[in-house]
Structure formats: C-alpha cells, structure tokens
Design an enzyme around this catalytic site. Structure first.
Site, PDB file in Angstrom:
ATOM      1  N   ARG A   1     -14.610 -49.824  76.558  1.00  0.00           N
ATOM      2  CA  ARG A   1     -15.825 -49.405  77.247  1.00  0.00           C
ATOM      3  C   ARG A   1     -15.453 -48.724  78.560  1.00  0.00           C
ATOM      4  O   ARG A   1     -14.505 -49.146  79.247  1.00  0.00           O
ATOM      5  CB  ARG A   1     -16.677 -50.650  77.513  1.00  0.00           C
ATOM      6  CG  ARG A   1     -18.032 -50.394  78.155  1.00  0.00           C
ATOM      7  CD  ARG A   1     -18.988 -49.704  77.224  1.00  0.00           C
ATOM      8  NE  ARG A   1     -20.373 -49.800  77.671  1.00  0.00           N
ATOM      9  CZ  ARG A   1     -21.358 -49.095  77.127  1.00  0.00           C
ATOM     10  NH1 ARG A   1     -21.127 -48.260  76.129  1.00  0.00           N
ATOM     11  NH2 ARG A   1     -22.591 -49.235  77.557  1.00  0.00           N
TER      12      ARG A   1
ATOM     13  N   THR B   1     -23.714 -41.407  69.815  1.00  0.00           N
ATOM     14  CA  THR B   1     -22.777 -42.433  69.348  1.00  0.00           C
ATOM     15  C   THR B   1     -22.461 -42.224  67.879  1.00  0.00           C
ATOM     16  O   THR B   1     -23.191 -41.536  67.172  1.00  0.00           O
ATOM     17  CB  THR B   1     -23.412 -43.832  69.563  1.00  0.00           C
ATOM     18  OG1 THR B   1     -23.739 -43.966  70.926  1.00  0.00           O
ATOM     19  CG2 THR B   1     -22.511 -44.976  69.167  1.00  0.00           C
TER      20      THR B   1
ATOM     21  N   GLU C   1     -22.504 -41.953  75.056  1.00  0.00           N
ATOM     22  CA  GLU C   1     -23.805 -42.447  75.532  1.00  0.00           C
ATOM     23  C   GLU C   1     -24.943 -41.548  75.076  1.00  0.00           C
ATOM     24  O   GLU C   1     -25.454 -41.750  74.013  1.00  0.00           O
ATOM     25  CB  GLU C   1     -23.801 -42.649  77.045  1.00  0.00           C
ATOM     26  CG  GLU C   1     -24.725 -43.731  77.564  1.00  0.00           C
ATOM     27  CD  GLU C   1     -26.161 -43.743  77.108  1.00  0.00           C
ATOM     28  OE1 GLU C   1     -26.474 -44.490  76.157  1.00  0.00           O
ATOM     29  OE2 GLU C   1     -26.993 -43.070  77.722  1.00  0.00           O
TER      30      GLU C   1
ATOM     31  N   ASP D   1     -25.942 -46.602  81.500  1.00  0.00           N
ATOM     32  CA  ASP D   1     -26.253 -47.814  80.720  1.00  0.00           C
ATOM     33  C   ASP D   1     -26.343 -49.032  81.638  1.00  0.00           C
ATOM     34  O   ASP D   1     -26.731 -50.113  81.211  1.00  0.00           O
ATOM     35  CB  ASP D   1     -25.194 -48.072  79.632  1.00  0.00           C
ATOM     36  CG  ASP D   1     -25.552 -47.378  78.321  1.00  0.00           C
ATOM     37  OD1 ASP D   1     -26.667 -46.847  78.220  1.00  0.00           O
ATOM     38  OD2 ASP D   1     -24.713 -47.367  77.399  1.00  0.00           O
TER      39      ASP D   1
ATOM     40  N   SER E   1     -23.713 -52.660  76.815  1.00  0.00           N
ATOM     41  CA  SER E   1     -23.876 -51.833  75.619  1.00  0.00           C
ATOM     42  C   SER E   1     -24.648 -52.615  74.567  1.00  0.00           C
ATOM     43  O   SER E   1     -24.774 -53.838  74.656  1.00  0.00           O
ATOM     44  CB  SER E   1     -22.486 -51.484  75.085  1.00  0.00           C
ATOM     45  OG  SER E   1     -22.577 -50.859  73.827  1.00  0.00           O
TER      46      SER E   1
ATOM     47  N   GLY F   1     -27.327 -45.634  68.062  1.00  0.00           N
ATOM     48  CA  GLY F   1     -28.771 -45.744  68.222  1.00  0.00           C
ATOM     49  C   GLY F   1     -29.235 -46.420  69.493  1.00  0.00           C
ATOM     50  O   GLY F   1     -30.411 -46.687  69.639  1.00  0.00           O
TER      51      GLY F   1
HETATM   52  N1  GLU Z   1     -24.631 -46.115  75.121  1.00  0.00           N
HETATM   53  C1  GLU Z   1     -25.345 -46.907  74.154  1.00  0.00           C
HETATM   54  C2  GLU Z   1     -24.767 -48.309  74.089  1.00  0.00           C
HETATM   55  O1  GLU Z   1     -23.627 -48.511  74.439  1.00  0.00           O
HETATM   56  C3  GLU Z   1     -25.257 -46.312  72.804  1.00  0.00           C
HETATM   57  C4  GLU Z   1     -26.023 -45.063  72.719  1.00  0.00           C
HETATM   58  C5  GLU Z   1     -26.226 -44.645  71.306  1.00  0.00           C
HETATM   59  O2  GLU Z   1     -26.008 -45.426  70.396  1.00  0.00           O
HETATM   60  O3  GLU Z   1     -26.559 -43.518  71.077  1.00  0.00           O
HETATM   61  O4  GLU Z   1     -25.459 -49.190  73.659  1.00  0.00           O
END
Ligand code: GLU
Length: 562
Positions: free
Chosen positions: A93, A381, A401, A421, A445, A467
């Site tokens: 991360r 993602t 992200e 985030d 996350s 997502g």
């Molecule tokens: N940055 C988000 C996370 O770490 C994910 C974003 C996405 O899934 O498009 O939960």
C-alpha cells in the site's frame, strides 16, 4: 450438509459451459486483460511460480489498463504457499510522505476540500508500493529470474499492442481528461482525438523504466533517475503540487503481514488485514451470514438479498469507525472478529424488515473513541488471481485509486492518488477519525484479495475485485453464491450485483434484481436500481481434476490455463 454443498459445487463446476480456457488441469490465470493474462500464463508455462506470473501480469496490466493499476500505485497480495501450508499477505500500500499532516486536505475554512478538486496533481500521491512488494514476494516465492518477468511488458510497450475496449472507453468517456497535460500527451493523438479500440499503442518511456527496474531491482525505482522523475512530477504538478521527496521514496518498505482469517460454516476464509478494511469486513459479514440456513442464502432469492444487505450494513458501520492503518492507530482487530461479538451483531438482523442505518458496535477490546469517516467512491483498480502447478495461489488487488490516479505521469506510468483514501476531514464532531492522514501512514483500503479453504485446509477458491468500498460486498456476494449457492466462479461473477454500504440498497439492473426491488421496498429498504456496478471480479476454484475460473464481463478480463 457441508459435504453435500461441496458436491453440488463440484457437479455444477463440471456441468458449466466449459469455454475451453476456463477449465484447466495444472495452472490458471484470471486477470482483467487478455494480454496481461497471456503474460502470466507464459511465465507459468516456463516453470514460473504464481508470484512470477503475478509480476508479469501486473506489468502488462500497467501498460494495457493504465487507468487502473501499475508501478506508480499500490497493491495487496495474498499468497497460499503449498510447501508450508501457510497463507501470508504482502502489503504494498502507498504510504504518506513525511510532510503529510492531518489537515493536508482542508481548505481555508477548516472544511475538507472537495475530493475531485484535490486529486489531480501531486498532493494526493502516496509513495508507490507495487515494485517493493513485488520484489519482496519474488525474493521469497519466485522461481524465474526477476528480469525475465519484465520481458512481456517491455516487448508490448516497445512493439505496440492493439488498444483494448476498456482502455479506449475510459479515454473517450472520462470527462475533463483532455485538459490534463500528461494524459493528453499519453493517450491522445496530436490532433486531439483519443486512442480508439484496435489502434496500435506504444509506450517506449514505460519500456525504458521497466528495463531499468528489470536490471537494477526495486532500488532502481526508489532511487536514482526514476525516483527523481517521480519527485519532479509530484512537486511540479500543474495543479495541487505535493511535497514528496527522494527520502520518502528511499524509505518506502513493503510489509509482510499475517492475513485475517475466519470461519464460514466448514470453510476458512482468509483476506487482507489493515491497512485494508476488506478482510475484517468480510469475516464479519460471513460470520453473521453463517448463522442463517443455506436455503435462505440462495442466489437471486429475496431472503439472500435482504440478509446480505443487513449483514453488510453492520460491517460497514464498524468499518468507517474502527478501521485504519493499525501501525498508527489502535484497531480492535480481535474484538471486531470475535465470534460472540459477531453473533451479537447478527442478532440485530430482523429477517423481515430493513434495519435502517446501522450504528457501529462496541467490540470487546480496548479501543480509542473515533468518529466514523465519510468516504466517497472512485474507481481505478484491478484484481488478478493465479494458481501454479505446485498449488501456489496468488490473489492480488492492485490500484492507482481513481481512474488514472492523480492524473500525472512519471517514466511512462500513472501516479496514484491514494492519499485521498484517507478521511479528508481528520476530526468530526470533536472526535479524531481513525483514518486521518499522518506522515508515513497508509490510507485505509477496501481491497480484499481473498482465498477460501475447505474443511481439510485445502485450497478451494480465490477471488477479489476493484470497486472502492463496494469491493467488500462484491467479494462477499460471490463467496456466498459459490459456497452456499454452488455456483461456478463465472456464474457467481456474472450475478447482478446487490450491495448496501449502510445507506440505500443498491441493485444492478437485471430481470432478477428488478423483480426483487419492489419486494425489498416493501420490507423497508430504500432501493436504488443502477444501470451497472463497477465490479471486476476474477476468481479461480479448485475442481477434482484441476481448476475452473471466472472473469468479470464488466471488464475485458479472461481466464487462461493449461
Ligand atoms: N483505492 C480504493 C481502495 O483501496 C480502491 C479503488 C477502486 O477499487 O477502484 O479501496
């Protein structure tokens, strides 16, 4: 009963329309793009491990799906090692630079700035973790030489590849892109038109970056020329310049962590712990649902939609209050996953009526008082899952992200906007927010790479999705559909999505969900039917004679194996 369900699962697996490549005897890759999955399979065929294949797949994904993931971003890798019988996780991360402060996203009025306004530029860029994480996993579990894993991506970046459907649609349909100089240069022709599906796309600058990392290892990314390019892009971004330094890059460390695991009926579900909220939320949701009979959790049934959304409400209420980077704040992990606590939460579910907005519980473990954060949803993602011929399993979710991350580039790749985030507002109603920004901290996350084992501890299935916060529900819905509904990964992935992030019940429009909408409304749900959800689930399950996989039709993904 459990045996019967496994039997049903296996029968359905064999009866499923066997598009040749979705069933394989020895090894399998499920990823969001055919060129990326091919790169992974090539490594497997050359004797590579699942980790080797994941590295090759990720590097090609960076090239062919640049809006979603890459070396300028972060990732979590869950790994089952058949030699030790252990499951571990690698945390790549992004971390906040040393200059990060709790108030970094506040405006002059002391209120959080709008997320869309703070993303483009350097302020939202976290120190990328993918390269360090991949190198760490490779040192422990790789079989092929590091540099070899870079060959497919370097070849495609130099020789060119046909632009895929998602690449083209993202450039064409994301509003406001053409005003962003790096994106304009990279993904538009000189005449101002975006690259279209099928056109040949090359990225020699990315190929050069890959050559440097192939030769010099992660060091060539975190110091020297590439590190200087990243710092330059962040500090001199046209909007929201940031203050990441060479020292921040040099200090970045991937971390190997214990995954979080919990029971679901006779199965054992393992997923990613903090700084992801995914694993804890999944263990809570599954822990609540296992108290209801299998017959009430059948896919597309009213009882399943209702019970699932209620368990989800409760888990999301805990998530926004307690989950954050546990290296920085005291997360009551044991308490949140305590079986008596989860049973108490499950008892709040009324099988006939929507509970309305759930409040967070009081887990039986000392914890700091925090205010629940508010988190808008954005999407950039990708998820891949791989099994090699020794039985090593990788489930990896990887991200920049939001779409195209911070919308700035260095060395031919996108830089993430993962610092958004964090809760942009560090204090709410006089209480600190657990997920407030801080120097060195990793933003919370929802990414949930997950692996499930059967009652004998043998690998049963692996799944994950992009997502944003809905990832947790996407993954749980597919787990319940496979484990209780006996569906194959593909059938579970194809299901119309149902979710509740402790607000309205969201239903992805389909004949089944459209029929459920008035029935759920009659039970007190506020229902929103949406045209489509942004899942990108990729999964693999073990069958008696090999593996069967599934790829989300909402993306360009495929399953390949042999
Ligand atoms: N940055 C988000 C996370 O770490 C994910 C974003 C996405 O899934 O498009 O939960």
């Amino acid at each position: 009963m459990a045996l019967l369900r496994i039997f049903l699962f296996l029968c359905l697996a064999f009866a499923a329309p066997a598009a040749a490549q979705t069933v394989a005897k020895h090894e399998m890759v499920a990823a969001a793009n055919p060129l990326a999955a091919e790169a992974g399979l090539k490594m497997l065929k050359e004797g590579g491990s699942a980790v080797d294949a994941a590295i090759a797949t990720q590097l090609v994904l960076n090239l062919v799906e640049p809006e979603s993931s890459g070396i300028g971003g972060g990732a979590f890798m869950l790994l089952f090692d058949p030699k030790s019988g252990k499951t571990t996780s690698f945390d790549g991360r992004e971390s906040a630079p040393a200059s990060a402060r709790p108030d970094m996203f506040l405006g002059p009025d002391g209120q959080a700035r709008n997320k869309g306004q703070v993303i483009p530029g350097g302020l939202s860029v976290g120190v990328p973790g993918v390269v360090a994480m991949l190198e760490m996993a490779h040192k422990k579990h790789g079989r092929l030489p590091w540099a070899k894993l870079f060959e497919p991506a370097i070849g495609l970046a130099e020789d060119g590849f046909p632009v895929g459907r998602k690449f083209a649609n993202t450039v064409a349909r994301t509003s406001g892109l053409a005003r962003l100089p790096d994106i304009k240069r990279a993904f538009y022709h000189p005449d101002g038109t975006p690259y279209r599906e099928g056109e040949t796309y090359k990225n020699p600058e990315f190929a050069a970056s890959l050559r440097a990392i192939a030769k010099g290892g992660a060091k060539a990314f975190y110091s020297g020329n590439l590190a200087a390019k990243i710092v330059e892009a962040v500090q001199h971004a046209p909007e929201n310049p940031g203050s990441m330094t060479l020292g921040d890059l040099a200090n970045y460390k991937a971390v190997e962590r214990e995954p979080v695991c919990g029971p679901y009926r006779d199965y054992r579900v393992c997923s990613m712990g903090p700084p992801s909220s995914g694993g804890v939320a999944i263990i809570q949701i599954m822990g609540m649902l296992q108290r209801f009979p299998v017959s009430e959790l059948q896919p597309k049934s009213l009882s399943e939609a209702h019970l699932f959304t209620q368990a989800s409400r409760l888990a999301y209420a805990d998530r926004v209050k307690y989950l954050a980077d546990s290296d920085f704040v005291n997360v009551p992990l044991t308490g949140l996953m305590d079986s008596t606590y989860i049973a108490g939460r499950a008892a709040l579910i009324d099988p006939a009526k929507d509970m309305g907005v759930a409040t967070a519980g009081t887990p039986p473990e000392k914890h700091t008082r925090y205010a629940p954060q508010k988190s808008p949803v954005l999407h950039g993602t990708s998820h891949l899952t791989i099994v090699d011929r020794t039985g090593q399993v990788v489930s990896m979710t990887t991200s920049v992200e939001s779409v195209y991350g911070a919308k700035i580039m260095a060395g031919g790749f996108m830089l993430n906007n993962t610092l958004t985030d964090f809760s942009l507002q560090p204090v709410l109603n006089g209480l600190p927010v657990a997920n407030a920004p801080a120097a060195g901290k990793r933003p919370l996350s929802a990414m949930s790479p997950t692996i499930v084992f059967d009652k004998d501890g043998k690998f049963l299935l692996s799944v994950g999705s992009p997502g944003g916060p809905p990832i947790i529900d996407y993954v749980c819905q597919s787990l319940v559909a496979m484990l209780d509904g006996g569906l194959t990964p593909q059938q579970a992935i194809d299901l119309p999505r149902q979710l509740n992030l402790n607000g309205p019940t969201m239903l992805e429009s389909s004949p089944a969900n459209d029929a459920l909408a008035p029935q759920l409304t009659a039970m007190g749900h506020t229902v929103r039917v949406v045209t489509s959800e942004s899942s990108g689930l990729h999964g693999i399950a073990r069958i008696p004679d090999g593996y069967i996989g599934g790829a989300d039709p909402r993306r360009d993904g495929v399953v390949l194996g042999d």
